[in-house]
Design a protein around this motif. Sequence first.
Motif, short mmCIF file in Angstrom:
data_model
loop_
_atom_site.label_atom_id
_atom_site.label_comp_id
_atom_site.label_asym_id
_atom_site.label_seq_id
_atom_site.Cartn_x
_atom_site.Cartn_y
_atom_site.Cartn_z
N ILE A 185 -70.01 44.90 -20.70
CA ILE A 185 -68.68 45.26 -20.23
C ILE A 185 -67.61 44.81 -21.23
O ILE A 185 -66.68 45.56 -21.57
CB ILE A 185 -68.40 44.63 -18.85
N ILE A 186 -67.77 43.59 -21.73
CA ILE A 186 -66.79 43.04 -22.68
C ILE A 186 -66.81 43.81 -23.99
O ILE A 186 -65.77 44.14 -24.56
CB ILE A 186 -67.05 41.54 -22.90
N VAL A 187 -68.01 44.12 -24.50
CA VAL A 187 -68.13 44.87 -25.75
C VAL A 187 -67.54 46.26 -25.59
O VAL A 187 -66.82 46.76 -26.47
CB VAL A 187 -69.60 44.95 -26.20
N SER A 188 -67.81 46.89 -24.45
CA SER A 188 -67.25 48.21 -24.18
C SER A 188 -65.73 48.15 -24.17
O SER A 188 -65.05 49.04 -24.72
CB SER A 188 -67.76 48.73 -22.83
N ARG A 189 -65.19 47.11 -23.58
CA ARG A 189 -63.74 46.94 -23.54
C ARG A 189 -63.18 46.74 -24.95
O ARG A 189 -62.12 47.28 -25.29
CB ARG A 189 -63.38 45.75 -22.65
N ASN A 190 -63.88 45.98 -25.78
CA ASN A 190 -63.44 45.80 -27.17
C ASN A 190 -63.41 47.13 -27.92
O ASN A 190 -62.50 47.40 -28.71
CB ASN A 190 -64.35 44.82 -27.90
N LEU A 191 -64.41 47.96 -27.68
CA LEU A 191 -64.45 49.28 -28.32
C LEU A 191 -63.31 50.16 -27.81
O LEU A 191 -62.67 50.88 -28.60
CB LEU A 191 -65.80 49.94 -28.07
N GLU A 192 -63.06 50.10 -26.51
CA GLU A 192 -61.98 50.91 -25.93
C GLU A 192 -60.63 50.48 -26.51
O GLU A 192 -59.77 51.33 -26.79
CB GLU A 192 -62.01 50.76 -24.41
N ARG A 193 -60.45 49.19 -26.70
CA ARG A 193 -59.20 48.71 -27.29
C ARG A 193 -59.09 49.15 -28.75
O ARG A 193 -57.99 49.46 -29.23
CB ARG A 193 -59.12 47.19 -27.17
N SER A 194 -60.21 49.16 -29.46
CA SER A 194 -60.19 49.65 -30.85
C SER A 194 -59.78 51.12 -30.89
O SER A 194 -59.04 51.53 -31.79
CB SER A 194 -61.58 49.47 -31.49
N ALA A 195 -60.24 51.88 -29.91
CA ALA A 195 -59.83 53.28 -29.81
C ALA A 195 -58.33 53.38 -29.56
O ALA A 195 -57.66 54.27 -30.11
CB ALA A 195 -60.61 53.98 -28.71
N ASP A 196 -57.80 52.48 -28.74
CA ASP A 196 -56.35 52.46 -28.50
C ASP A 196 -55.59 52.22 -29.80
O ASP A 196 -54.54 52.83 -30.04
CB ASP A 196 -55.99 51.37 -27.49
N HIS A 197 -56.11 51.32 -30.62
CA HIS A 197 -55.44 51.04 -31.90
C HIS A 197 -55.52 52.25 -32.84
O HIS A 197 -54.56 52.54 -33.56
CB HIS A 197 -56.06 49.81 -32.56
N ALA A 198 -56.64 52.96 -32.81
CA ALA A 198 -56.75 54.19 -33.59
C ALA A 198 -55.72 55.22 -33.12
O ALA A 198 -55.10 55.91 -33.94
CB ALA A 198 -58.16 54.77 -33.47
N THR A 199 -55.52 55.29 -31.82
CA THR A 199 -54.52 56.18 -31.25
C THR A 199 -53.12 55.79 -31.71
O THR A 199 -52.30 56.64 -32.08
CB THR A 199 -54.59 56.17 -29.71
N ASN A 200 -52.85 54.49 -31.71
CA ASN A 200 -51.55 54.01 -32.20
C ASN A 200 -51.32 54.41 -33.65
O ASN A 200 -50.21 54.82 -34.03
CB ASN A 200 -51.47 52.48 -32.08
N ILE A 201 -52.36 54.28 -34.46
CA ILE A 201 -52.25 54.66 -35.88
C ILE A 201 -51.93 56.15 -36.00
O ILE A 201 -51.05 56.54 -36.78
CB ILE A 201 -53.55 54.32 -36.63
N ALA A 202 -52.62 56.96 -35.22
CA ALA A 202 -52.38 58.41 -35.25
C ALA A 202 -50.94 58.72 -34.84
O ALA A 202 -50.27 59.57 -35.44
CB ALA A 202 -53.37 59.12 -34.35
N GLU A 203 -50.45 58.05 -33.80
CA GLU A 203 -49.07 58.26 -33.36
C GLU A 203 -48.08 57.88 -34.44
O GLU A 203 -47.05 58.55 -34.63
CB GLU A 203 -48.81 57.46 -32.09
N ASP A 204 -48.38 56.81 -35.18
CA ASP A 204 -47.48 56.38 -36.25
C ASP A 204 -47.50 57.35 -37.42
O ASP A 204 -46.49 57.53 -38.11
CB ASP A 204 -47.86 54.97 -36.72
N VAL A 205 -48.65 57.98 -37.67
CA VAL A 205 -48.71 59.01 -38.71
C VAL A 205 -47.83 60.20 -38.32
O VAL A 205 -47.08 60.72 -39.16
CB VAL A 205 -50.17 59.48 -38.94
N ILE A 206 -47.89 60.59 -37.06
CA ILE A 206 -47.05 61.70 -36.58
C ILE A 206 -45.57 61.34 -36.71
O ILE A 206 -44.74 62.16 -37.14
CB ILE A 206 -47.41 62.05 -35.13
#
Length: 224
Positions: A185-206
Amino acid sequence: MPRINFHQQLAALKDKLLAMAALSQQALSLALESYLTRNVSLCEHVKEIEEAINAAERDVDELAYDLLAKEQPMAIDLRFILAVIKINGDLERIGDQASNIAQRVQSLTDVPLIELPIDIPDMGEKVGIMIRTALQALLEADARLAEKVLAMDDEVDDMNRDVQAEMVQLMQQQPEISAQALNAIIVSRNLERSADHATNIAEDVIFWVRGSDVRHKQSLSAAE
């Protein structure tokens, strides 16, 4: 001549950020491998990379703030530097998520490795694709490519919810493997948060390329 030097500094800033991005990707990949294989020796490598990421973050911020103070950039150059500062923070946090996963592995050294009814490797692969795509969008100044990352985030969120539901049910049925389930559960949450950071990066590129802030727009549309 001064303007040529400014754009050379912008290019150097971008190169520093991309070098840091490579470290963040490597840390997350190694951390996930260490979790899947219980290779504790990889955890030390992740820790070393995280230290390098932290140092790189300071270097990128220092150069970015220096450019803001000395050059007083306008329009797209200003947006680029602001985006770099924010992306820099998200890359550092991806490194933190990798470190968290590595710590989970170290806590499981005396716990038997068992097969769980979830697909952490697939989730990790999707998160990796999101990060790589966001960075490719940064490299190519491609807002359309960045938008593809935003569309992928919901899938990872769904996978994380599925992992949590499956593991909670498993802990209720087989309490003896609660340690493995809880760490999943914890590892899955860490991966989900990493995906959130990737999303943030994409938003900043836009934001950099188009000058538009797309943060929270999806959630607002859903609410309407």
